[in-house]
Write an enzyme that holds these catalytic residues in place. Structure first.
Site, PDB file in Angstrom:
ATOM      1  N   GLU A 109      32.226 -64.106  -6.844  1.00 37.70           N
ATOM      2  CA  GLU A 109      31.586 -63.697  -8.088  1.00 37.70           C
ATOM      3  C   GLU A 109      32.247 -62.373  -8.484  1.00 37.70           C
ATOM      4  OE1 GLU A 109      27.518 -62.392  -7.899  1.00 37.70           O
ATOM      5  OE2 GLU A 109      27.259 -62.554 -10.068  1.00 37.70           O
ATOM      6  N   ARG A 124      29.417 -65.021   8.548  1.00 40.78           N
ATOM      7  CA  ARG A 124      30.119 -63.959   7.852  1.00 40.78           C
ATOM      8  C   ARG A 124      30.527 -62.884   8.849  1.00 40.78           C
ATOM      9  NH1 ARG A 124      26.160 -62.224   3.613  1.00 40.78           N
ATOM     10  NH2 ARG A 124      28.004 -61.155   2.860  1.00 40.78           N
ATOM     11  N   LYS A 183      27.582 -55.845  -0.372  1.00 42.26           N
ATOM     12  CA  LYS A 183      27.994 -55.371  -1.690  1.00 42.26           C
ATOM     13  C   LYS A 183      27.072 -54.273  -2.193  1.00 42.26           C
ATOM     14  CE  LYS A 183      30.486 -59.046  -4.001  1.00 42.26           C
ATOM     15  NZ  LYS A 183      30.421 -60.177  -4.928  1.00 42.26           N
TER      16      LYS A 183
END
Length: 572
Positions: free
Chosen positions: A48, A273, A283
């Site tokens: 994104e 992850r 983020k």
RNA sequence: UGAGGGUUAGUGUAGUGGUAUCACGACGGGUUCUGGCCCCGUUAACAUAGGUUCGAAUCCUAUACCCUCAGCCA
């Protein structure tokens, strides 16, 4: 590609490490064997564009592009741009730059979910026609209340039984902008009592009256991730849709939508992850560091972003090797940042030219060396690679050595210079310290030494040995530079576990040294130039702040340092 | 159990019924004009408890612990 004085970015030939087997490769091999996708392997990296890429994304990039390369497939770069409130063009540009820098190529497979908005809308209409989706006019709060809890089932919306015709008309009105934001959403009609919360009539479309960075004001409804992602994968004929573990729950919906629409159906596979010790990779936290000026920006050399690593001086090959070494599995894990450091040392050891630079200069006068003589000493550029040749370094009466290389009262196991001791100056002469000069406060400001002319080049004809070899720079020939020394940004091994991760920020994460002395050849170093300052570490001329007449070097990583360990032990 | 995942040396990872792999780290040694590199060695793991089996990290049962999900974020 790279300037004459840069090295490593696209040319590093460090051999890639062998990829260990992992569960995803077994799945692909099985699919190849059974012909599930006619032998095709098509993966995708779907960021994104709402932030900069970090080392965790590098894992995903290496996985997706690496797998497609290994099986002669393709890998798409797809921007998952379904939320105009958070996304912008700056991020799409930086993401492309970072993927390219890492060494991967999507060829002409650059896609945007926003390119599929028309088709996605049509799919939604189909779902409505099949009576598998409806327009819900409840407020967001009402929907939340009716969703139930983890242990209690939800309850049906009063709007759940609108007719197909009614839903079609309402959805069209949503698209036409006839409703305010929040007035209604499109929901899948699945099961409000499902034990899986994801399946309790998930939202498919919401109203957002915002300009989109690609479609401008063309749309005022935008698809949700769960609806857009599976269908984008389907449209692109992806075979293996790799994502992180937290999407495992969403897979049921991924499959439901594709089955309901009876379209091409990729398989979603989840992996863990990356977590890294002494750093944060969320983020939200990274953006907080940037916005609150705890760092200078997304590309601050202390940041775990790709752009931060690049600016710090990491090579693409070292990051790729790191991503191979950490492996791929399904369990949560935290990789030791020492492994990342190992990977960059491994690469630069083979490729970086050696150079001498004194970070904290201590003046040394060679008393028996002629006043105005300059000698040229031969120095090897890289002992690991003879093809890198050699260079000349000037030697004269007044030199600088490292303050850490002299102790007036040396402890046990300190091999370097002290009063009356003899050491070697790398590629030059043996010197013996004869006198120590201090200022009023007692600080050592200068050393008086003698040199042995017979040891020119660094070897004594009588075979006598010294226990240490020091780096040095000729005072009158030295280039001055600013050097930035970096350490972990955080003191806590797991900053995210702290009440406030920012409270664990390392006060010493950067130390700026102003008047460092480098051998003269470095005076013309171009930004991005990487080298090893012998005995100190690997350094990189800052790509933003350094210029040949205003040198700024970043320390990428120190060398392994036995003496530092011994000192630590002695303290205990 | 609301549901879905997971648990192998300090860390990461392999193993899919037959001697627990590799890497990083730590520790010790060799070599050395970088206390670097390189070389050699040591350390150290199958979450627990049962069961099946000649044989179990692997199959079965139970337990413990960890992670994810209640956005009109992705």
């Amino acid at each position: 590609m790279s300037g004459s004085k840069t090295n490593g970015d696209h040319t590093s030939d460090t051999s890639e490490v062998t990829v260990p087997p992992n569960f995803i490769r077994y799945i692909i091999e099985e699919d190849m064997a059974t012909g599930k996708y006619d032998g095709r392997v098509v993966t995708r990296f779907p960021p994104e564009p709402n932030g900069y890429l970090h080392i965790g994304h590098a894992k995903s990039i290496c996985l997706n592009f690496g797998l497609s390369r290994e099986y002669n497939g393709t890998c798409h770069l797809r921007f998952d741009d379904t939320n105009p409130g958070k996304e912008n063009i700056e991020y799409v540009n930086s993401i492309q730059e970072d993927v390219k820098w890492l060494g991967f190529n999507w060829n002409d497979h650059l896609y945007f979910t926003s390119d599929y908005f028309d088709r996605l809308f049509e799919y939604a209409v189909q779902l409505i026609q099949m009576n598998k989706a409806y327009v819900d006019s409840q407020s967001a709060e009402q929907i939340r209340e009716n969703r139930g809890t983890l242990k209690e089932p939800g309850s049906n919306s009063p709007y759940r039984n609108r007719t197909v015709a009614e839903n079609l008309a309402l959805f069209q009105k949503m698209k036409n902008g006839e409703f305010d934001e929040g007035a209604c959403v499109l929901r899948a009609r699945i099961d409000m009592a499902s034990p899986s919360i994801i399946m309790r009539d998930p939202t498919l479309y919401r109203i957002r009256k915002l300009d989109h960075h690609r479609t401008n004001d063309q749309w005022c409804i935008y698809p949700m991730y769960d609806f857009a992602h599976c269908l984008s994968d389907s449209i692109e004929k992806i075979t293996h849709s790799l994502c992180t573990l937290e999407f495992k729950n969403n897979r049921e919906l991924y499959d439901w939508i594709l089955d309901a629409l009876d379209v091409y159906h990729p398989q979603q596979i989840e992996f863990a992850r990356l977590n890294l010790s002494y750093t944060v990779l969320s983020k939200r936290k990274l953006i907080e560091l940037v916005q609150q000026n705890h760092v200078s920006g997304w590309d601050d050399p202390r940041m775990p972003t790709i752009s931060g690593l690049r600016r710090r001086g990491y090579t693409p090959a070292s990051v790729r090797n790191f991503c191979e070494r950490i492996g791929v599995a399904k369990r949560d894990s935290t990789v030791d940042v020492a492994l990342l450091e190992y990977c960059i040392r491994e690469d630069l050891n083979k490729t970086a030219p050696r150079v001498m630079g004194v970070l904290n200069p201590l003046r040394v006068v060679i008393e028996n060396f002629p006043e105005d003589l300059t000698e040229e000493m031969d120095a090897v550029n890289n002992p690991e690679d003879p093809t890198m040749g050699s260079r000349k370094i000037p030697f004269s009466k007044v030199l600088y050595i490292e303050q850490d290389d002299f102790m007036e009262d040396p402890p046990k196991k300190f091999f370097r210079l002290g009063p009356g001791r003899e050491v070697r100056l790398r590629y030059a002469y043996f010197i013996t310290c004869t006198d120590v000069i201090k200022d009023d406060s007692g600080k050592v400001v200068e050393l008086r030494c003698t040199y042995d002319p017979a040891t020119r080049g660094g070897d004594a004809p009588d075979g006598r040995k010294v226990k240490a070899t020091l780096h040095w720079v000729s005072a009158q020939h030295a280039a001055s530079a600013e050097v930035r020394l970096y350490e972990n940004l955080f003191e806590a091994e797991n900053p995210a576990a702290a009440d406030d991760f920012k409270a664990t920020l390392n006060d010493n994460s950067v130390r700026i040294l102003k008047d460092c002395k480098l051998e003269p050849g470095l005076g013309s170093a171009e930004p991005g130039f990487r080298c090893q300052f012998e005995r100190l570490g690997y350094f990189c001329a800052d790509i933003k702040d350094s210029a040949p007449d205003n040198l700024v070097f970043n320390r990428i990583v120190t060398l392994r340092d036995m003496w530092a360990k011994i000192k630590k032990q002695q303290k205990k």
